[in-house]
Design a protein around this motif. Structure first.
Motif, mmCIF file in Angstrom:
data_model
loop_
_atom_site.group_PDB
_atom_site.id
_atom_site.type_symbol
_atom_site.label_atom_id
_atom_site.label_comp_id
_atom_site.label_asym_id
_atom_site.label_seq_id
_atom_site.Cartn_x
_atom_site.Cartn_y
_atom_site.Cartn_z
ATOM 1 N N LEU A 91 33.972 35.887 72.118
ATOM 2 C CA LEU A 91 32.593 36.371 72.203
ATOM 3 C C LEU A 91 31.627 35.555 71.348
ATOM 4 C CD1 LEU A 91 33.145 40.237 72.206
ATOM 5 C CD2 LEU A 91 33.105 38.632 74.132
ATOM 6 N N TYR A 92 31.849 35.497 70.049
ATOM 7 C CA TYR A 92 30.895 34.800 69.169
ATOM 8 C C TYR A 92 31.473 34.681 67.762
ATOM 9 C CZ TYR A 92 29.953 39.663 67.892
ATOM 10 O OH TYR A 92 30.098 40.973 67.508
ATOM 11 N N ILE A 93 30.887 33.781 66.979
ATOM 12 C CA ILE A 93 31.096 33.725 65.536
ATOM 13 C C ILE A 93 29.747 34.011 64.906
ATOM 14 C CG2 ILE A 93 31.808 32.342 63.549
ATOM 15 C CD1 ILE A 93 33.379 30.559 65.441
ATOM 16 N N PRO A 94 29.604 35.093 64.162
ATOM 17 C CA PRO A 94 28.307 35.394 63.548
ATOM 18 C C PRO A 94 27.856 34.267 62.621
ATOM 19 C CG PRO A 94 29.779 37.288 63.408
ATOM 20 C CD PRO A 94 30.614 36.126 63.863
ATOM 21 N N ASP A 95 26.566 33.957 62.646
ATOM 22 C CA ASP A 95 26.037 32.927 61.749
ATOM 23 C C ASP A 95 26.333 33.266 60.294
ATOM 24 O OD1 ASP A 95 25.104 31.530 63.908
ATOM 25 O OD2 ASP A 95 22.980 31.985 63.582
ATOM 26 N N LYS A 96 26.360 34.553 59.970
ATOM 27 C CA LYS A 96 26.646 34.963 58.594
ATOM 28 C C LYS A 96 27.994 34.435 58.126
ATOM 29 C CE LYS A 96 27.655 39.293 57.781
ATOM 30 N NZ LYS A 96 27.531 40.746 57.517
ATOM 31 N N HIS A 121 41.040 27.666 74.382
ATOM 32 C CA HIS A 121 40.295 28.454 73.404
ATOM 33 C C HIS A 121 39.768 27.584 72.272
ATOM 34 C CE1 HIS A 121 42.479 32.502 74.465
ATOM 35 N NE2 HIS A 121 41.641 32.088 75.402
ATOM 36 N N TRP A 122 40.587 26.672 71.799
ATOM 37 C CA TRP A 122 40.199 25.838 70.665
ATOM 38 C C TRP A 122 38.979 24.980 71.007
ATOM 39 C CZ3 TRP A 122 39.968 25.602 65.827
ATOM 40 C CH2 TRP A 122 39.835 24.409 65.127
ATOM 41 N N HIS A 123 39.012 24.327 72.140
ATOM 42 C CA HIS A 123 37.892 23.466 72.524
ATOM 43 C C HIS A 123 36.617 24.277 72.751
ATOM 44 C CE1 HIS A 123 39.841 19.602 72.585
ATOM 45 N NE2 HIS A 123 40.847 20.096 73.281
ATOM 46 N N TYR A 124 36.759 25.474 73.292
ATOM 47 C CA TYR A 124 35.581 26.318 73.513
ATOM 48 C C TYR A 124 34.952 26.702 72.172
ATOM 49 C CZ TYR A 124 32.553 30.016 75.253
ATOM 50 O OH TYR A 124 31.457 30.786 75.553
ATOM 51 N N CYS A 125 35.792 27.074 71.221
ATOM 52 C CA CYS A 125 35.275 27.453 69.902
ATOM 53 C C CYS A 125 34.593 26.267 69.221
ATOM 54 C CB CYS A 125 36.408 27.982 69.021
ATOM 55 S SG CYS A 125 37.040 29.600 69.514
ATOM 56 N N VAL A 126 35.238 25.117 69.267
ATOM 57 C CA VAL A 126 34.689 23.927 68.610
ATOM 58 C C VAL A 126 33.359 23.517 69.240
ATOM 59 C CG1 VAL A 126 35.048 21.452 68.227
ATOM 60 C CG2 VAL A 126 36.913 23.063 67.814
ATOM 61 N N HIS A 128 31.320 25.383 71.401
ATOM 62 C CA HIS A 128 30.287 26.378 71.696
ATOM 63 C C HIS A 128 30.059 27.418 70.598
ATOM 64 C CE1 HIS A 128 29.959 24.908 75.819
ATOM 65 N NE2 HIS A 128 31.278 24.933 75.888
ATOM 66 N N LEU A 129 31.075 27.755 69.822
ATOM 67 C CA LEU A 129 30.928 28.852 68.878
ATOM 68 C C LEU A 129 30.673 28.412 67.443
ATOM 69 C CD1 LEU A 129 33.604 31.421 70.139
ATOM 70 C CD2 LEU A 129 31.257 31.048 70.904
ATOM 71 N N PHE A 130 31.258 27.313 67.015
ATOM 72 C CA PHE A 130 31.070 26.875 65.632
ATOM 73 C C PHE A 130 29.737 26.175 65.361
ATOM 74 C CE2 PHE A 130 35.688 27.481 64.963
ATOM 75 C CZ PHE A 130 35.636 28.127 63.737
ATOM 76 N N PRO A 131 29.180 25.425 66.298
ATOM 77 C CA PRO A 131 27.917 24.735 65.996
ATOM 78 C C PRO A 131 26.804 25.697 65.583
ATOM 79 C CG PRO A 131 28.923 23.798 67.960
ATOM 80 C CD PRO A 131 29.708 25.040 67.630
ATOM 81 N N MET A 132 26.051 25.291 64.536
ATOM 82 C CA MET A 132 24.926 26.079 64.048
ATOM 83 C C MET A 132 24.001 25.173 63.250
ATOM 84 S SD MET A 132 24.849 29.212 61.241
ATOM 85 C CE MET A 132 25.175 28.027 59.893
ATOM 86 N N ASP A 133 22.781 25.056 63.679
ATOM 87 C CA ASP A 133 21.767 24.303 62.940
ATOM 88 C C ASP A 133 22.242 22.898 62.570
ATOM 89 O OD1 ASP A 133 20.202 26.595 63.054
ATOM 90 O OD2 ASP A 133 20.849 27.293 61.076
#
Length: 216
Positions: A91-96, A121-126, A128-133
């Motif tokens: 689903l998501y990794i919260p920015d917090k 799963h690993w590639h999706y997380c890397v 789409h989910l981990f990137p932030m600012d």
């Protein structure tokens, strides 16, 4: 910084339900739409479980998984459809949580990730989910250890001993955070302190960062 009122130099994080919010039923619903049948969990279908477990330790490739899934279901599902269904649980990794990881490294802690995961799963997380600012997964961890690349998995002692050997960390100075009791027990068996993350936000409550990165 205070972590569970004890001093640690290293923190090892699990991925699912520690950093990434999961909804396993979303994947099962996706697989059902592609012809797998109705199951509460992947472990209820031995053949599908075999494919997932094989992927989890890098013994089954994405191609073999896609072809195996089509054989299992008798469907003409595309690789993309199967991938989307498999990744629906992520689903998501919260920015917090990402800010806490950054703050830990900035404060001098060594942070690591140790996860049983499949390539999809690993590639999706890397990606789409981990990137932030502008930050990427490389900014959050000193090293990442994933089962499908290591060809070993938690809770086996081998994977913990490999992490210890390759990082040079001292187990007594290390905290391991995982949602599963069996994995925490394995860490303790190998001299690493553990914290079982029973609810998604639990581990955030034991880390106090002076700059307030773990506050909403």
């Amino acid at each position: 910084m205070k972590i569970a009122n004890l001093s640690y130099r290293n923190i090892i994080f699990d991925l699912g339900n520690v950093l990434v919010k999961l909804d396993e039923q979303a994947t099962m619903r996706g697989f059902e739409r592609l012809g797998l049948g109705k199951f509460e969990h992947i472990r209820e279908n031995p053949e599908a479980l075999r494919l997932f477990q094989g992927m989890g330790i890098g013994r089954v490739s994405d191609r073999e998984f896609f072809d195996g899934f089509r054989r299992l279901t008798g469907s003409a599902a595309t690789d993309e459809q199967i991938t989307d269904a498999a990744n629906a649980m992520l689903l998501y990794i919260p920015d917090k949580k990402k800010r806490i990881l950054l703050a830990l490294r900035a404060a001098g802690y060594k942070t690591f990730l140790l996860s049983n995961t499949i390539d999809l799963h690993w590639h999706y997380c890397v990606e789409h989910l981990f990137p932030m600012d502008g930050y990427t997964i490389k900014d959050y961890f000193d090293r990442t250890f994933v089962s499908q690349e290591m060809h070993m998995k938690k809770p086996d002692d081998e994977i913990f001993q490999t992490v210890i050997a390759e990082t040079g960390i001292r187990p007594a100075d290390t905290l391991f955070i995982d949602d599963l009791e069996v994995n925490c027990q394995a860490a303790e068996r190998n001299g690493i302190h553990s914290f079982q993350n029973k609810s998604f936000e639990d581990w955030e409550k034991i880390i106090c960062i002076p700059n307030g990165a773990n506050k909403d």
